[in-house]
Design a protein around this motif. Structure first.
Motif, PDB file in Angstrom:
ATOM      1  N   VAL A   1       0.858  -1.198   0.000  1.00 27.60           N
ATOM      2  CA  VAL A   1       0.000   0.000   0.000  1.00 27.60           C
ATOM      3  C   VAL A   1       0.890   1.242   0.000  1.00 27.60           C
ATOM      4  N   ALA A   2       1.969   1.180   0.798  1.00 26.30           N
ATOM      5  CA  ALA A   2       2.892   2.317   0.882  1.00 26.30           C
ATOM      6  C   ALA A   2       3.548   2.582  -0.472  1.00 26.30           C
ATOM      7  N   GLU A   3       3.820   1.511  -1.237  1.00 23.12           N
ATOM      8  CA  GLU A   3       4.413   1.660  -2.568  1.00 23.12           C
ATOM      9  C   GLU A   3       3.439   2.361  -3.518  1.00 23.12           C
ATOM     10  N   GLN A   4       2.157   2.020  -3.360  1.00 21.10           N
ATOM     11  CA  GLN A   4       1.172   2.515  -4.333  1.00 21.10           C
ATOM     12  C   GLN A   4       0.650   3.899  -3.968  1.00 21.10           C
ATOM     13  N   PHE A   5       0.641   4.212  -2.664  1.00 20.85           N
ATOM     14  CA  PHE A   5       0.041   5.486  -2.236  1.00 20.85           C
ATOM     15  C   PHE A   5       1.093   6.417  -1.656  1.00 20.85           C
ATOM     16  N   GLN A   6       1.778   7.155  -2.544  1.00 26.89           N
ATOM     17  CA  GLN A   6       2.794   8.113  -2.115  1.00 26.89           C
ATOM     18  C   GLN A   6       3.008   9.130  -3.241  1.00 26.89           C
ATOM     19  N   ASP A   7       3.574  10.269  -2.851  1.00 31.39           N
ATOM     20  CA  ASP A   7       4.000  11.214  -3.893  1.00 31.39           C
ATOM     21  C   ASP A   7       5.330  11.798  -3.423  1.00 31.39           C
ATOM     22  N   ASP A   8       5.814  12.858  -4.049  1.00 29.55           N
ATOM     23  CA  ASP A   8       7.165  13.336  -3.723  1.00 29.55           C
ATOM     24  C   ASP A   8       7.302  13.809  -2.288  1.00 29.55           C
ATOM     25  N   SER A   9       6.146  14.151  -1.641  1.00 30.03           N
ATOM     26  CA  SER A   9       6.277  14.711  -0.278  1.00 30.03           C
ATOM     27  C   SER A   9       6.077  13.652   0.801  1.00 30.03           C
ATOM     28  N   GLY A  10       5.563  12.458   0.367  1.00 35.26           N
ATOM     29  CA  GLY A  10       5.359  11.433   1.396  1.00 35.26           C
ATOM     30  C   GLY A  10       4.168  10.553   1.079  1.00 35.26           C
ATOM     31  N   PHE A  11       3.557   9.981   2.134  1.00 38.02           N
ATOM     32  CA  PHE A  11       2.442   9.056   1.937  1.00 38.02           C
ATOM     33  C   PHE A  11       1.151   9.791   1.603  1.00 38.02           C
ATOM     34  N   THR A  12       0.293   9.074   0.850  1.00 41.89           N
ATOM     35  CA  THR A  12      -1.065   9.585   0.603  1.00 41.89           C
ATOM     36  C   THR A  12      -2.026   8.443   0.950  1.00 41.89           C
ATOM     37  N   TRP A  13      -2.040   8.023   2.211  1.00 41.20           N
ATOM     38  CA  TRP A  13      -2.801   6.844   2.654  1.00 41.20           C
ATOM     39  C   TRP A  13      -4.269   6.928   2.255  1.00 41.20           C
ATOM     40  N   PRO A  14      -4.811   5.822   1.710  1.00 43.16           N
ATOM     41  CA  PRO A  14      -6.265   5.773   1.484  1.00 43.16           C
ATOM     42  C   PRO A  14      -6.987   5.743   2.831  1.00 43.16           C
ATOM     43  N   ASN A  15      -8.211   6.259   2.854  1.00 45.79           N
ATOM     44  CA  ASN A  15      -8.955   6.359   4.111  1.00 45.79           C
ATOM     45  C   ASN A  15      -9.002   5.020   4.839  1.00 45.79           C
ATOM     46  N   ALA A  16      -9.121   3.919   4.077  1.00 39.30           N
ATOM     47  CA  ALA A  16      -9.376   2.604   4.690  1.00 39.30           C
ATOM     48  C   ALA A  16      -8.240   2.163   5.601  1.00 39.30           C
ATOM     49  N   VAL A  17      -7.002   2.631   5.356  1.00 37.38           N
ATOM     50  CA  VAL A  17      -5.888   2.108   6.158  1.00 37.38           C
ATOM     51  C   VAL A  17      -5.026   3.215   6.769  1.00 37.38           C
ATOM     52  N   ALA A  18      -5.425   4.485   6.579  1.00 34.16           N
ATOM     53  CA  ALA A  18      -4.611   5.580   7.142  1.00 34.16           C
ATOM     54  C   ALA A  18      -4.490   5.408   8.656  1.00 34.16           C
ATOM     55  N   PRO A  19      -3.314   5.701   9.238  1.00 32.80           N
ATOM     56  CA  PRO A  19      -3.139   5.528  10.693  1.00 32.80           C
ATOM     57  C   PRO A  19      -4.138   6.365  11.500  1.00 32.80           C
ATOM     58  N   TYR A  20      -4.405   7.582  11.048  1.00 31.56           N
ATOM     59  CA  TYR A  20      -5.493   8.410  11.604  1.00 31.56           C
ATOM     60  C   TYR A  20      -6.227   9.033  10.408  1.00 31.56           C
ATOM     61  N   GLU A  21      -7.428   9.514  10.643  1.00 30.81           N
ATOM     62  CA  GLU A  21      -8.201  10.096   9.529  1.00 30.81           C
ATOM     63  C   GLU A  21      -7.853  11.575   9.317  1.00 30.81           C
ATOM     64  N   ILE A  22      -7.672  12.304  10.415  1.00 29.38           N
ATOM     65  CA  ILE A  22      -7.513  13.756  10.313  1.00 29.38           C
ATOM     66  C   ILE A  22      -6.272  14.222  11.078  1.00 29.38           C
TER      67      ILE A  22
ATOM     68  N   ARG B   1      -5.017  15.360   1.202  1.00 30.96           N
ATOM     69  CA  ARG B   1      -3.658  14.884   0.944  1.00 30.96           C
ATOM     70  C   ARG B   1      -3.549  14.167  -0.397  1.00 30.96           C
ATOM     71  N   GLU B   2      -4.571  13.413  -0.773  1.00 29.03           N
ATOM     72  CA  GLU B   2      -4.461  12.608  -2.004  1.00 29.03           C
ATOM     73  C   GLU B   2      -4.238  13.506  -3.225  1.00 29.03           C
ATOM     74  N   THR B   3      -4.951  14.651  -3.240  1.00 27.80           N
ATOM     75  CA  THR B   3      -4.838  15.517  -4.435  1.00 27.80           C
ATOM     76  C   THR B   3      -4.013  16.759  -4.145  1.00 27.80           C
ATOM     77  N   ASN B   4      -3.627  16.935  -2.886  1.00 26.68           N
ATOM     78  CA  ASN B   4      -2.906  18.140  -2.444  1.00 26.68           C
ATOM     79  C   ASN B   4      -3.733  19.409  -2.655  1.00 26.68           C
ATOM     80  N   GLU B   5      -5.026  19.222  -2.893  1.00 26.46           N
ATOM     81  CA  GLU B   5      -5.911  20.384  -3.064  1.00 26.46           C
ATOM     82  C   GLU B   5      -6.098  21.043  -1.694  1.00 26.46           C
TER      83      GLU B   5
END
Ligand code: 9G3
Length: 567
Positions: free
Chosen positions: A452-473, A544-548
């Protein structure tokens, strides 16, 4: 949770020995730390991800009536001696002795344990089928642990085992597991394929691997670009009709080919092409030497050779074996005039060759005008080559493409591979003692965190999907020395927690830049920054996912957050 009370040791620099992004980020964002080669500790954020992955797995196991148990990691040697695996596994199986000098294995897998548990309890077909699973650390002394959690020596696995009175009952559970696995990997947001796989050393027939597509994956999968067909490269079938050339078969001619060793050298030297050459290989099938032929431009697939020859173990013959059998070196061997009794198998493509070139079983000498059926015979033709990109998909839909994959799951139909040797039987409806028919089903739980960490990241770090993020907010007051910012941050933190959200509050006395960089690195789905404009009740929110980034008034935070998580 307040960051000042947690333990999230983020790093500015990328650790030198971490080769892949997921490993680098899991270390830098303070999710894991390495104890020693292939052995890791999960720190609070890593543990929370693990917990969420396990939760999804438990829900999907429950949904197909697979019941959770917990078995020992310390496994008495006697059980592994019953199946013979105490002797067939080498250094990879970690072994130790207890205070009375009794021998144990550290659990690499649990077929022996669970079969011995059930054989004392389940004696009637009326108690079957039964599917049990556990989530537990496994120990395998990998020669080359690498890529962090992707290939460790102690790792977390969900391993399930099913027990049946009939093959049909096993088929049903196997299909249920296929569906449950697809649900799990889809809920994790992973880009995966279920691929046809080879059962390897553990026997049984049907089995599938679940591969997450990733260019750092160790496995190669062959998939159709126009159908669900996908197979591990060793199992991918080749369905091709090779056109037979109409030219007449000329008489065989011996030609000197001094120092020409490889197919391409010989083809060039004799002004022909690899397609017109018959590549000859010698394999050791169990302890018999067999000859395998393929077209010069194809690669022989040893797993397919194992299947056609019926061997349990297959290996390339050594140059000494070849010299002993054919009294020439590997570069000059061919199928013409082989010693009597040598079994010959050929890939289907060989059948269409006319006037081909092959070794003459004499150093530095080849034959021209060799035609299968005229100048040599084979015991059987079959699909013996590796599939190539561009080959037609075996199901007739689309063409084969290759991709690298990370194996995150593997399910097997075991049949009686373990129940037979362990005399684990039940009385069937005729009152006859029969060995259980079994299946086993693995998921690499800690490996999934890395996938999951391989698939959900960008240049600044992780972009965890809601289902497995360590915290939501992530609530980030920029300057905790500013009363308004600090108090507004506390207020929002308490409100959202009271609403049942998982909130991490960055209450540290750090500069804004450090806080923002850490928040990007940790990568929680939603970040609420409490800055200067908090005085007007305005908060800056980052998805975080879109950096919007958007602005919310603090009075609308509760509704907006509920809407974002669709709760
Ligand atoms: C060992 C060691 C390494 C192993 C095994 C045994 C792989 C071993 C295959 C499996 C099959 C399934 C139940 C869960 C799903 C996978 N590597 N395998 O049996 F002793 Cl050192 O583990 N087991």
């Amino acid at each position: 949770m307040r960051q000042t009370l947690s333990f999230i040791p983020t790093l500015r620099e990328t650790p030198a020995d971490a080769e892949v992004k997921s490993h680098q980020l899991l270390l830098r964002a303070g999710f894991i730390r390495q104890n020693t080669s292939g052995i890791y500790s999960f720190l609070p954020l890593g543990k929370r991800v693990l917990h969420k992955v396990e939760k999804i797995i438990r829900e999907e196991m429950e949904a197909i009536n697979s019941v959770e148990v917990f078995m020992p990691a310390l496994q008495q040697a006697e059980l592994w001696q019953e199946t013979g695996r105490w002797y067939s596994y080498g250094d990879e199986l970690m072994r130790l002795k207890d205070r009375n000098d009794r021998e144990f294995a550290l659990g690499a897998t649990h077929e022996e344990i669970i079969t011995s548990l059930l054989r004392d309890e389940i004696k009637s077909y009326k108690k079957l089928p039964l599917t049990l699973y556990q989530i537990q650390s496994k120990f395998r002394d990998e020669k080359r642990p690498r890529f962090g959690l992707l290939r460790g020596r102690e790792f977390l696995m969900k391993d399930a085992y099913s027990f049946h009175a009939t093959p049909e009952s096993l088929d049903k559970t196997y299909d249920d597991m296929m569906q449950a696995y697809s649900n799990i990997f889809r809920r994790l947001g992973l880009n995966f394929r279920a691929v046809i796989a080879d059962s390897g050393a553990i026997g049984g027939k049907d089995n599938h691997e679940f591969m997450v597509l990733s260019e750092i994956g160790e496995d190669t999968i062959a998939y159709s670009d126009n159908s669900p067909y996908a197979a591990n490269i060793e199992m991918a079938a080749v369905q091709l009709d090779y056109p037979k050339s109409s030219e007449p078969a000329n008489p065989v001619e011996k030609v000197a080919t001094p120092d020409q060793k490889t197919i391409s050298q010989v083809a060039e030297f004799l002004e022909t092409t690899p397609e017109n050459c018959i590549k000859t290989l010698v394999f050791k099938a169990d302890d018999e030497l067999i000859v395998v032929l393929s077209r010069g431009d194809h690669e022989v697939n040893d797993v397919k050779v194992k299947h056609i020859s019926g061997a349990k173990l297959i290996d390339m013959a050594t140059p000494e074996d070849v010299r002993e059998l054919l009294s020439c070196d590997i570069g000059s061997i061919g199928p013409v005039n082989l010693p009597a009794g040598v079994r010959v198998f050929a890939d289907n493509a060989v059948k269409s060759i006319v006037n081909g070139v092959t070794g003459a079983n004499e150093d530095g000498v080849h034959f021209k005008n060799v035609t299968p059926g005229e100048d040599f015979t084979v015991e059987a033709y079959g699909d013996l080559r590796f599939v190539k990109e561009g080959d037609p998909s075996p199901d007739g839909n689309g063409t084969i493409q290759f991709a690298k994959g990370i194996e995150v799951g593997h399910i097997f139909k075991l049949g009686t591979t373990y129940s037979e040797p362990m005399k684990a039987t039940f009385l069937n409806d005729q009152g006859k003692a029969m060995p259980y028919i079994m299946g086993c089903y693995g998921i690499g739980v800690s490996r999934i965190v890395a996938a999951v960490a391989e698939q959900f990241q960008d240049d600044s770090g992780f972009t965890w999907p809601n289902a497995v993020a360590p915290y939501e907010i992530h609530v980030v007051p920029v300057n905790v020395k500013d009363d308004v910012q600090r108090e507004t941050g506390e207020e929002i933190y308490e409100q959202l927690k009271a609403q049942g959200f998982e909130v991490l509050l960055d209450d540290r006395k750090e500069r804004a830049g450090v806080k923002f960089a850490d928040a990007d690195l940790i990568g929680l789905p939603l970040r609420i920054t409490v800055g200067k404009r908090a005085a007007e009740g305005i908060l800056e929110v980052k998805i975080r996912e879109t950096n919007e980034t958007v602005e919310w008034h603090k009075d609308e935070v509760q509704d907006k957050v509920r809407e974002f998580f669709k709760k």
